[in-house]
Design an enzyme around this catalytic site. Sequence first.
Site, PDB file in Angstrom:
ATOM      1  N   GLU A   1      -5.328  -8.375   0.316  1.00 52.16           N
ATOM      2  CA  GLU A   1      -6.159  -8.070   1.756  1.00 52.16           C
ATOM      3  C   GLU A   1      -7.500  -7.759   1.307  1.00 52.16           C
ATOM      4  O   GLU A   1      -7.640  -7.017   0.472  1.00 52.16           O
ATOM      5  CB  GLU A   1      -5.792  -6.848   2.043  1.00 52.16           C
ATOM      6  CG  GLU A   1      -4.529  -6.825   3.342  1.00 52.16           C
ATOM      7  CD  GLU A   1      -3.924  -5.781   3.804  1.00 52.16           C
ATOM      8  OE1 GLU A   1      -2.623  -5.530   4.018  1.00 52.16           O
ATOM      9  OE2 GLU A   1      -4.982  -4.970   4.044  1.00 52.16           O
TER      10      GLU A   1
ATOM     11  N   GLU B   1       0.692  -1.219  -0.044  1.00 55.93           N
ATOM     12  CA  GLU B   1      -0.109  -0.114   0.075  1.00 55.93           C
ATOM     13  C   GLU B   1       0.856   1.363   0.135  1.00 55.93           C
ATOM     14  O   GLU B   1       0.663   2.149   1.173  1.00 55.93           O
ATOM     15  CB  GLU B   1      -1.021  -0.029   1.116  1.00 55.93           C
ATOM     16  CG  GLU B   1      -1.863  -1.033   1.368  1.00 55.93           C
ATOM     17  CD  GLU B   1      -2.873  -1.289   2.337  1.00 55.93           C
ATOM     18  OE1 GLU B   1      -3.909  -1.911   2.109  1.00 55.93           O
ATOM     19  OE2 GLU B   1      -2.905  -0.542   3.244  1.00 55.93           O
TER      20      GLU B   1
END
Length: 540
Positions: A380, A175
Amino acid sequence: MSASAAPPNKLPADFLWGFATASFQIEGATDVDGRGKSIWDDFSKIPGKTLDGKNGDVATDSYNRWREDVDLLVQYGVKSYRFSISWSRIIPLGGRNDPVNEAGIKFYSDLIDALLERGIVPFVTLYHWDLPQALHDRYLGWLNKDEIVQDYVRYAGVCFERFGDRVKHWLTMNEPWCISILGYGRGVFAPGRSSDRMRSPEGDSSTEPWIVGHSVILAHAYAVKLYREQFKANRGGQIGITLNGDWAMPYDDSPQNIEAAQHALDVAIGWFADPIYLGQYPAYMKEMLGDRLPEFTPEELAVVKGSSDFYGMNTYTTNLCKAGGEDEFQGNVEYTFTRPDGTQLGTAAHCSWLQDYAPGFRDLLNYLYKRYRKPIYVTENGFAVKDENSKPLEEALKDDDRVHYYQGVTDSLLAAVKEDGVDVRGYFGWSLLDNFEWADGYITRFGVTYVDYDTQKRYPKDSGKFLSQWFPAHIAESPKPAAETKKAATPSPLKPHGAISNGVSKKSSATKEPKSASRKKGRKAPFARFTAYISAFLGL
């Protein structure tokens, strides 16, 4: 087996599913066995930086309880486990000329061996936000492109060298949007830099996030270059990056809101995905930021473009998008969960940024596959039940809202693969365990396993039971040789609400140390060639 070859309503036999964690969120043991500090160690201890005032010194104590966590994975019947490596546990001071910590190497080597012995594929993230503090102190970490790229690539090379004989799935970064925006823009994540002087004594939110994002892309790309040139031919494997980004829906059918939704995707996803997969920053970001958006040299861009074998997708929700916002970090787009008729998009989670809306998951899979044309791993995805932390244990284990969330997501996943033709190769629920949820401390729980933080006992929730039943029922079987079948681990039936405490699985907890052959895999290897090679191909 390809998706098309799988039976109807079945994912392909080689589809990977499991759960994900991150080193700082679960390991604890922050000053044990030679680990150096990360930027989160001291940051999480500053008053006001976490909602409950707690830090990651203990977390879920997985540094000491990792065998118990492996037992839990086996009980769930997963095919893969995504975890991250702590940079400062491997190289305590972080730099390319700093010593490697053999105790850190041994910890991850033993974990990898244990997973493989139980038939679980390790899916390894090299960087999940825990920059060595020493590198931030030396040169401000990600703000110094020339230094951080060299240091990160050396760290990646150490991991490839020491673990790459057994790890065949690598993620360079987790991320980058969060690294850049939350750490150097909003200042709510370590190192906490921001233009807001009530929040941070230093930082510039108008420039630093874009500099950091640029550095992260280059560090990723040069690490991939190293892997492909030095390791892939002999060891095989795949390497890529995982990007966060939620689906953006126009608030209504107006042209300006349709355009706003695309702008939201450009900044949330395209900022990183477009250079890596398409070879340039989105035109909208160039227009919005002007000369504040760094430029790649032609030599850098040649390394960046095509530097991911797959698309690692982290996603949680869907946002309705309106034109006219004033937040550059959201593309100057206003986000809302409230429809024009006043209804909510879906069930609210404990965190304000998350609602349950499964159709958006399918839409995002289609968007990413059509735009970037790469296989997708959902690295995720999860849900935090509202007020779960304050519920009695038995009530918390009956996590109906999380079960509903996963029911919708898995239905959307199957439809995207079987009906839409999206090439999805894996899915990792977030998270295996309740854990240290960054600025939320321990208040927000995302785990499919409840953790009693006073005793560190683990209790599977109904959501974990659901996923442990859904995936085996929806993944095609593949015949295995008899000898291989005998070796395969047989998961024990998963009972809802059952506690897994330290030592409860005595046979596994008493597992002897890995065999000498396994130890040899983690032995020290020469690293001098990495520094010379890195400097050469970086042109530094």
